[in-house]
Design an enzyme around this catalytic site. Structure first.
Site, mmCIF file in Angstrom:
data_model
loop_
_atom_site.group_PDB
_atom_site.id
_atom_site.type_symbol
_atom_site.label_atom_id
_atom_site.label_comp_id
_atom_site.label_asym_id
_atom_site.label_seq_id
_atom_site.Cartn_x
_atom_site.Cartn_y
_atom_site.Cartn_z
ATOM 1 N N CYS A 156 1.014 -1.175 -0.144
ATOM 2 C CA CYS A 156 0.077 0.045 -0.053
ATOM 3 C C CYS A 156 0.909 1.125 -0.012
ATOM 4 O O CYS A 156 1.362 1.666 -1.228
ATOM 5 C CB CYS A 156 -1.085 -0.115 1.035
ATOM 6 N N GLU B 117 -0.941 -8.489 5.341
ATOM 7 C CA GLU B 117 -0.984 -8.590 6.958
ATOM 8 C C GLU B 117 -2.233 -8.467 7.402
ATOM 9 O O GLU B 117 -2.539 -8.825 8.702
ATOM 10 C CB GLU B 117 0.017 -7.454 7.106
ATOM 11 N N HIS C 88 -3.553 -5.473 1.198
ATOM 12 C CA HIS C 88 -2.961 -5.627 2.543
ATOM 13 C C HIS C 88 -3.054 -6.862 2.820
ATOM 14 O O HIS C 88 -3.924 -7.584 3.680
ATOM 15 C CB HIS C 88 -3.639 -4.998 3.863
#
Length: 217
Positions: A85, A196, A194
């Site tokens: 990002c 994560e 994302h």
């Protein structure tokens, strides 16, 4: 692997990334943006957030941080670098990846799960996925519309550098539905979604965990 997670003023996904690395068996360390020491890491991750408040342009100030001189040198020598990002935006601003980021076609902040297709899994970042596998990972950005010239797009396709594409919808208007690219050497990758935030089922998807497990292979 020993993985450095860079922290800029405004970074907000550093702890999420650190956690994802820990649960997948890595040895993560934080790297402060003013430092010059990469602490002998095997890989650097530039996590998501709003470095320097996204003033001027997302990632445009962060590229001047002292740590970036070391990261650029590290990458040019073959070191592995991943930008997620805001990290992807910084890699573009720093010239480690081609192209640029524009505001979303809606000109609004978009935060929701999306589906992306893995086009190229022949790299250290995505080797735990199958080619053409569709995975569910969230996005959270306002400047995520990837853009590159016609010639640049041809080069990306010719060199198999488009590694991730949005599937079913193009949420931000990115050219050719691009969600992630890699450099020609295969050691620097940037992606807008994302991973994560998708490493445990309680988060709504665990499809992102294979990215962090790919480093182990």
């Amino acid at each position: 692997m020993r993985v450095g997670v860079v922290v800029f003023p405004g970074t907000n996904c550093d702890m999420d990334t650190f956690h994802a690395l820990k649960i997948t068996g890595h040895d993560p360390v934080f790297l402060w943006h003013k430092d010059h020491d990469l602490q002998s890491v095997d890989m650097v991750i530039l996590p998501g957030g709003f470095s320097y408040g996204d003033y001027l342009r997302a990632g445009s100030i962060a590229k001047f941080s002292p740590i970036m001189n070391e990261i650029i040198d590290f990458a040019n020598k073959g070191g592995y670098v991943l930008g997620i990002c805001n990290g992807f935006q910084i890699l573009l601003e720093a010239g480690l990846l081609p192209g640029a980021m524009l505001p979303n076609v809606t000109n609004t902040f978009i935060c929701k799960p999306v589906f992306i297709r893995v086009l190229n899994n022949q790299n250290i970042f995505l080797n735990r996925y199958l080619a053409n596998q569709v995975i569910k990972i969230p996005i959270a950005h306002k400047e995520g519309r990837y853009y590159i010239s016609e010639k640049g797009l041809e080069d990306l396709k010719e060199n198999n550098q488009i590694v991730l594409k949005y599937e079913y919808e193009n949420p931000n208007g990115s050219i050719d539905s691009i969600a992630g690219i890699i450099n020609k050497k295969g050691n620097v990758m940037g992606m807008m979604p994302h991973p994560e935030r998708a490493v445990e089922d309680i988060l709504g998807s665990s499809d992102g965990i294979n990215l962090f497990l790919s480093f182990l292979k």
